[in-house]
Write a protein that holds these residues in place. Structure first.
Motif, short mmCIF file in Angstrom:
data_model
loop_
_atom_site.label_atom_id
_atom_site.label_comp_id
_atom_site.label_asym_id
_atom_site.label_seq_id
_atom_site.Cartn_x
_atom_site.Cartn_y
_atom_site.Cartn_z
N VAL A 102 33.24 26.25 -14.00
CA VAL A 102 32.44 26.11 -12.43
C VAL A 102 31.71 24.82 -12.44
CG1 VAL A 102 31.05 28.39 -12.09
CG2 VAL A 102 30.46 26.29 -12.52
N GLU A 103 32.04 24.46 -10.40
CA GLU A 103 32.05 22.52 -10.93
C GLU A 103 30.71 22.13 -11.02
OE1 GLU A 103 32.85 21.62 -6.50
OE2 GLU A 103 34.91 23.54 -6.42
N GLN A 104 29.46 22.90 -10.64
CA GLN A 104 28.31 22.36 -10.58
C GLN A 104 27.31 23.79 -11.00
OE1 GLN A 104 27.18 19.61 -10.27
NE2 GLN A 104 24.85 19.86 -10.72
N VAL A 105 26.28 23.56 -11.85
CA VAL A 105 25.31 24.44 -12.54
C VAL A 105 24.16 23.92 -12.58
CG1 VAL A 105 24.63 25.54 -15.11
CG2 VAL A 105 26.40 25.35 -14.50
N TRP A 106 23.47 24.93 -12.11
CA TRP A 106 21.40 24.70 -11.94
C TRP A 106 21.36 25.59 -12.83
CZ3 TRP A 106 24.94 25.32 -7.54
CH2 TRP A 106 24.66 24.20 -6.86
N LEU A 107 20.07 24.48 -13.77
CA LEU A 107 19.52 25.20 -14.29
C LEU A 107 18.16 24.88 -14.76
CD1 LEU A 107 19.32 26.58 -17.34
CD2 LEU A 107 19.54 23.74 -18.75
N LEU A 108 17.36 26.13 -14.04
CA LEU A 108 15.58 26.07 -13.67
C LEU A 108 15.05 26.27 -14.62
CD1 LEU A 108 17.55 26.95 -10.91
CD2 LEU A 108 15.41 27.33 -10.15
N ILE A 109 14.60 25.52 -14.83
CA ILE A 109 13.21 25.85 -16.13
C ILE A 109 12.22 25.79 -15.23
CG2 ILE A 109 14.58 24.67 -18.45
CD1 ILE A 109 12.93 22.70 -18.44
N ARG A 110 11.21 26.91 -15.91
CA ARG A 110 9.57 26.48 -15.49
C ARG A 110 8.80 25.65 -15.92
NH1 ARG A 110 6.90 31.34 -18.31
NH2 ARG A 110 8.20 32.47 -17.32
N GLY A 111 8.78 24.75 -16.91
CA GLY A 111 8.28 22.97 -17.71
C GLY A 111 8.83 22.03 -17.09
N ASP A 112 8.86 21.43 -17.90
CA ASP A 112 9.16 19.98 -17.95
C ASP A 112 10.24 19.13 -18.66
OD1 ASP A 112 7.33 19.60 -19.26
OD2 ASP A 112 6.14 18.02 -18.02
N ASP A 113 10.33 19.73 -20.12
CA ASP A 113 11.09 19.06 -21.33
C ASP A 113 11.75 20.27 -21.52
OD1 ASP A 113 11.80 18.08 -22.76
OD2 ASP A 113 9.81 17.77 -23.75
N LEU A 114 13.43 20.32 -21.86
CA LEU A 114 14.17 21.70 -22.73
C LEU A 114 13.64 21.20 -24.60
CD1 LEU A 114 16.99 20.80 -20.93
CD2 LEU A 114 16.06 23.15 -21.12
N SER A 115 12.83 20.01 -24.70
CA SER A 115 12.93 20.33 -26.02
C SER A 115 11.74 21.28 -26.18
CB SER A 115 12.33 18.92 -26.40
OG SER A 115 10.91 18.82 -26.45
N LYS A 116 10.79 21.88 -25.45
CA LYS A 116 9.55 22.79 -25.83
C LYS A 116 10.55 24.30 -26.64
CE LYS A 116 6.52 20.48 -23.20
NZ LYS A 116 5.54 20.55 -22.11
N SER A 117 11.64 24.59 -25.62
CA SER A 117 11.87 25.78 -26.34
C SER A 117 13.33 25.92 -26.48
CB SER A 117 11.65 26.82 -24.89
OG SER A 117 12.61 26.58 -23.73
N LEU A 118 13.88 24.95 -26.62
CA LEU A 118 15.27 24.94 -26.75
C LEU A 118 15.83 24.34 -28.00
CD1 LEU A 118 17.99 25.93 -25.47
CD2 LEU A 118 18.24 23.75 -24.06
N SER A 119 16.87 24.67 -28.74
CA SER A 119 17.40 23.50 -29.66
C SER A 119 17.71 22.04 -29.73
CB SER A 119 18.63 24.57 -30.63
OG SER A 119 19.77 24.91 -30.04
N ARG A 120 17.84 21.87 -30.25
CA ARG A 120 18.50 20.21 -29.91
C ARG A 120 19.97 20.18 -29.80
NH1 ARG A 120 17.28 16.57 -27.89
NH2 ARG A 120 18.45 15.00 -27.55
N TYR A 121 20.65 20.62 -30.77
CA TYR A 121 22.27 20.27 -29.92
C TYR A 121 22.59 21.60 -28.94
CZ TYR A 121 23.05 25.38 -30.61
OH TYR A 121 23.88 26.96 -30.17
N LEU A 122 21.65 22.22 -28.44
CA LEU A 122 21.99 22.58 -27.01
C LEU A 122 21.69 21.75 -26.06
CD1 LEU A 122 21.17 26.16 -26.42
CD2 LEU A 122 23.87 25.35 -26.09
N ILE A 123 19.79 21.17 -26.61
CA ILE A 123 19.87 19.61 -25.54
C ILE A 123 21.16 18.97 -24.81
CG2 ILE A 123 18.26 18.12 -24.78
CD1 ILE A 123 15.96 19.94 -26.29
N ARG A 124 21.52 18.49 -26.22
CA ARG A 124 22.68 17.31 -26.76
C ARG A 124 23.94 17.62 -25.48
NH1 ARG A 124 21.12 16.29 -31.74
NH2 ARG A 124 22.81 18.01 -32.54
#
Length: 89
Positions: free
Chosen positions: A27-49
């Protein structure tokens, strides 16, 4: 192959990150909505990159809230989007 103009993924765990990356390839655009303010609290480093490297994924922090209540006498718990997302053209 492009299916739709955009999509929204709600969540900040690995499965949501994987879904956002997959969707962004179609798709052209994806919005990723998260509850907190930082992906590093719950997402693996390779996915964040990978998410950071994709120009068409926009991260929206503090955009989800847990809600609970009663519907037809039954207790429910879920998540509600509490922030408007992007420009829905």
């Amino acid at each position: 192959m492009q299916w739709f103009a955009g999509g929204v993924v709600v969540g900040g765990a690995n499965s949501a990150g994987q879904a956002a990356v997959f969707l962004a390839e179609h798709v052209e655009q994806v919005w990723l909505l998260i509850r907190g303010d930082d992906l590093s609290k719950s997402l693996s480093r390779y996915l964040i990159r990978r998410i950071e490297q994709m120009d068409n994924i926009e991260l929206l922090c503090n955009g989800v809230s847990t809600v609970s209540g009663k519907v037809l006498g039954k207790s429910i718990t879920g998540h509600a989007v509490v922030e408007l997302v992007g420009d829905w053209k």
